[in-house]
Design an enzyme around this catalytic site. Structure first.
Site, PDB file in Angstrom:
ATOM      1  CB  THR A  22      -0.963  -0.016   1.219  1.00 58.94           C
ATOM      2  OG1 THR A  22      -1.961   0.983   1.042  1.00 58.94           O
ATOM      3  CG2 THR A  22      -0.231   0.229   2.532  1.00 58.94           C
ATOM      4  CG  ASN A  23       1.346   4.469  -2.164  1.00 62.41           C
ATOM      5  OD1 ASN A  23       2.503   4.071  -2.104  1.00 62.41           O
ATOM      6  ND2 ASN A  23       0.770   4.795  -3.293  1.00 62.41           N
ATOM      7  CB  SER A  24       2.473   6.394   3.831  1.00 61.46           C
ATOM      8  OG  SER A  24       2.201   7.185   4.934  1.00 61.46           O
ATOM      9  CB  ALA A  89      -1.343   7.861  -2.274  1.00 59.67           C
ATOM     10  N   PRO A  90      -2.674   5.918  -5.158  1.00 58.06           N
ATOM     11  CG  PRO A  90      -3.846   6.028  -7.159  1.00 58.06           C
ATOM     12  CD  PRO A  90      -2.949   6.834  -6.278  1.00 58.06           C
TER      13      PRO A  90
END
Ligand code: C5P
Length: 217
Positions: A22-24, A89-90
């Site tokens: 994932t992204n932060s 933020a994909p």
């Protein structure tokens, strides 16, 4: 009044039933943008990845998990919208193989093979009609303005919002809003609601007002 699609939050790409890439991203900027757009009287649809924040009730919320789900939902919604603000933020990578069962530890290094995911802002930017606009975000640590303008061009955006890595998961942000020729249309520092209002002001005067004026010609 415009109908605005906002993408927000991170997406997840599962490696197995319990682990994911994932992204932060908290979704806080997306919430602030929804509020700022609603305050100006616009209709808002938010396509969001998994977040712990609440979007305003007046926004239509569509929940997704993966980047391809975010693209599918955004594409479907964008057809009926005037513009897109890509604040999500994909996750940029997805595993080539997704295990059906939890991957057991063996003590040996685990090699992951990853495909790039689709870029939502770039896809909708390439597909947009003449009466639609798109705004992207760029989070840059090096040569920020140059990289942001390059990104604006590559993703066919009408404006790009340049912010630094300190924006991630924070209650505050510091942005510059740049146009296609690198023109500085605005800048703002402060809480995310304050910054979101400044972004919406620029969108209102440079995109919504002029796109609607063109409609009437
Ligand atoms: O390329 P980069 O991730 O830095 O670009 C950031 C911009 O692109 C943001 O507007 C983000 O929402 C959008 N983006 C996207 N789909 C992706 C990756 C980024 O829409 N897969």
């Amino acid at each position: 009044m415009a109908k605005i699609l906002i993408t927000s939050g991170p997406t997840r790409q599962y490696l197995d039933p319990v682990r994911y890439l994932t992204n932060s991203s908290s979704g806080k900027m997306g919430v602030a943008l929804c509020e700022a757009a609603l305050d100006l009287g616009h209709e808002v649809i938010v396509v969001t990845g998994p977040v712990g924040v609440d979007y305003p009730c007046a926004a239509r919320r569509i929940d997704v998990v993966t980047t391809s789900e975010m693209l599918r939902a955004s594409r479907e919604m964008f057809a009926d919208c005037d513009g897109l603000i890509g604040a999500a933020a994909p996750c940029d990578y997805r595993p080539v193989r997704v295990a059906d069962q939890k991957i057991a530890k063996t003590g040996a290094p685990l090699m992951l093979e990853l495909w790039e995911t689709e870029d939502i802002v770039a896809t909708l930017g390439a597909e947009k009609r003449d009466d639609q606009w798109t705004v992207g975000f760029a989070l840059e640590t090096e040569d920020p303005r140059f990289r942001a303008i390059t990104k604006l061009e590559r993703k066919s955006c009408d404006l790009i919002v340049l912010n630094g890595p300190e924006a991630m998961n924070s209650d505050t942000n510091s942005v510059e809003i740049l146009g296609p020729g690198g023109e500085l249309f605005g800048s703002s520092q402060g809480t995310k609601p304050t910054v979101a209002q400044a972004i919406l002001d620029v969108i209102q005067s440079h995109l919504i007002a002029s796109f609607h004026k063109n409609d009437k010609l």
